[in-house]
Scaffold this active site. Structure first.
Site, short mmCIF file in Angstrom:
data_model
loop_
_atom_site.label_atom_id
_atom_site.label_comp_id
_atom_site.label_asym_id
_atom_site.label_seq_id
_atom_site.Cartn_x
_atom_site.Cartn_y
_atom_site.Cartn_z
N HIS A 59 0.84 -1.19 0.00
CA HIS A 59 0.00 0.00 0.00
C HIS A 59 0.88 1.25 0.00
O HIS A 59 1.84 1.34 0.76
CB HIS A 59 -0.93 0.00 1.21
N GLU A 78 1.81 3.25 3.12
CA GLU A 78 2.44 2.44 4.15
C GLU A 78 3.93 2.23 3.85
O GLU A 78 4.53 1.22 4.20
CB GLU A 78 1.70 1.10 4.27
N HIS A 120 2.55 -4.38 6.64
CA HIS A 120 1.63 -3.27 6.41
C HIS A 120 1.63 -2.38 7.65
O HIS A 120 2.32 -2.64 8.63
CB HIS A 120 0.22 -3.80 6.16
N GLU A 153 0.82 -5.88 10.81
CA GLU A 153 0.42 -4.46 10.81
C GLU A 153 1.26 -3.70 11.83
O GLU A 153 1.05 -3.80 13.04
CB GLU A 153 -1.07 -4.34 11.14
#
Length: 395
Positions: free
Chosen positions: A162, A165, A306, A365
């Site tokens: 992404h 990110e 991420h 994450e």
């Protein structure tokens, strides 16, 4: 650092002379036959570079070597045309410098140009890295995979699926630098011996899956049709900090044929800054290249990095193998991140990887807050993530 082979030299001798693992030297010189080096042949010594030194009055090779804690023969090897008995004041000679410091500083806005520059620095210092372009982005930027090590266990990491990110790439590149330093200096990271992993694990790294998107977030829209279309998708707003997609407005982590149709039915139906899964699976060059990379390798496990949430997603439809639980529990122990087995979200790279290969796959994450996470969090995120990087190698 390059040296020229002399009569009687061997890679084993260089390994001892410079205190660098023999495998690292062999892999830095794939064109060299370790059993029959040729006099005058150039050999690359990883983890070293040369510096120029101007001879002072009273200097000898022995004095310079003693003061700088350098092997006397290492100086002779780098200066084959210099007569050590008749050094001249002001004469310039070469000295070896063992690299013990990072050349990558991840704590800054990390775009594609910075990635490319840092990769070139690392490859020059550590030529045992195997580097290949396995695809190209929409705007024809190279998608690069690095491989390090010779182990049968292939562990894959990737970052910046992404666009906003991009800090995941920065964290990964800084750890990669620390890993290479530990290999060439025979050091530990958090008490863990690193050099044995070189023969146990092959580390596969794709540091930046979406280079066009990262550059869009950090540098604004490029000139030409892609920039114009991105501005249109972003409703004329020149602030792209919320942009997750690739340059064409397709969310690369919603592009995989793992219940893609479920996500497609409830997400944007046209290009958008985030969440648009494409008009069908695997339409984007970045996602196609990542799928083909996994299909061409035999990844023993896969970690997609991420942001944000400090959680680790590790299951998909009950297809994850039993050992995934032990691995994610270790990730939790070393990072404090919360394992989450199932979530009502599909069509991601992790989902597809588990579905296709039945191997452990994880979406990690990093950090807490609103993307893009501020660089003020970098050091904390980095310290939390080190344990996950290491555990992925030994679990």
């Amino acid at each position: 650092m390059d040296v020229k082979v002399r009569s009687g030299d061997s890679l084993w001798y260089y390994s001892n002379l410079f205190n660098v693992g023999l495998d690292l030297i062999i892999d830095s010189n794939p064109e060299a036959d370790p059993s029959s080096l040729q006099i005058g042949q150039t050999i690359r010594i990883p983890g070293y570079q040369t510096t120029q030194y101007r001879v002072q009055t009273g200097d000898t090779f022995w004095k310079i070597a003693s003061e700088r804690r350098i092997s006397l023969d290492a100086i002779a090897l780098l200066n084959p045309s210099v007569n050590p008995k008749v050094l001249q004041t002001g004469q310039t000679i070469l000295l070896p410098v063992h690299i013990t410091y990072r050349v990558v500083d991840g704590n800054r806005p990390y775009d594609f140009d910075l990635l490319t520059s840092d990769l070139n620095k690392l490859y020059a210092l550590y030529p045992f890295i195997r580097r290949q372009t396995f695809g190209n982005s929409v705007m024809d930027k190279e998608l690069v995979e690095l491989q390090i090590g010779n182990g049968s266990k292939i562990v894959h990491w990737n970052g910046s699926f992404h666009a906003n990110e991009w800090i995941t790439t920065a964290v990964m590149m800084q750890f990669l630098n620390d890993y290479l330093l530990a290999l060439t200096n025979k050091e530990t990271i958090r008490g863990l011996e690193i050099l044995p992993f070189y023969d146990q694990v092959t580390l596969s790294i794709v540091p930046m899956v979406d280079p066009d998107g990262v550059d869009l977030v950090l540098n604004g829209p490029p000139e030409g049709e892609y920039g114009e279309e991105a501005l249109r998708i972003n409703e004329g707003n020149i602030d792209f900090s919320d942009w997750k997609a690739n340059i064409r407005g397709v969310d690369l982590n919603n592009q995989y044929p793992a219940k893609w149709e479920v996500d497609a039915a409830r997400k944007p139906t046209s290009p958008a800054p985030r969440d648009f899964p494409g008009y069908q699976p695997l339409t984007e060059p970045e996602t196609i290249a990542m799928a083909e990379l996994a299909e061409s390798r035999n990844f023993e496990k896969m970690l997609a990095f991420h942001t944000q949430g400090e959680v680790i997603f590790w299951g998909y439809e009950g297809l994850e193998p039993p050992r995934s639980m032990a691995i994610v529990n270790e990730f939790e122990r070393v990072s404090g991140y919360e394992p989450i087995r199932y979530v009502d979200s599909f069509s991601g790279y992790k989902d597809w990887f588990i579905q296709e290969f039945r191997q452990p796959g994880f979406t990690v994450e990093l950090g807490q807050g609103v993307n893009p996470l501020p660089l003020e969090q970098f050091d904390e995120i980095y310290q939390e993530t080190i344990g996950i990087f290491l555990a992925s190698l030994y679990m």
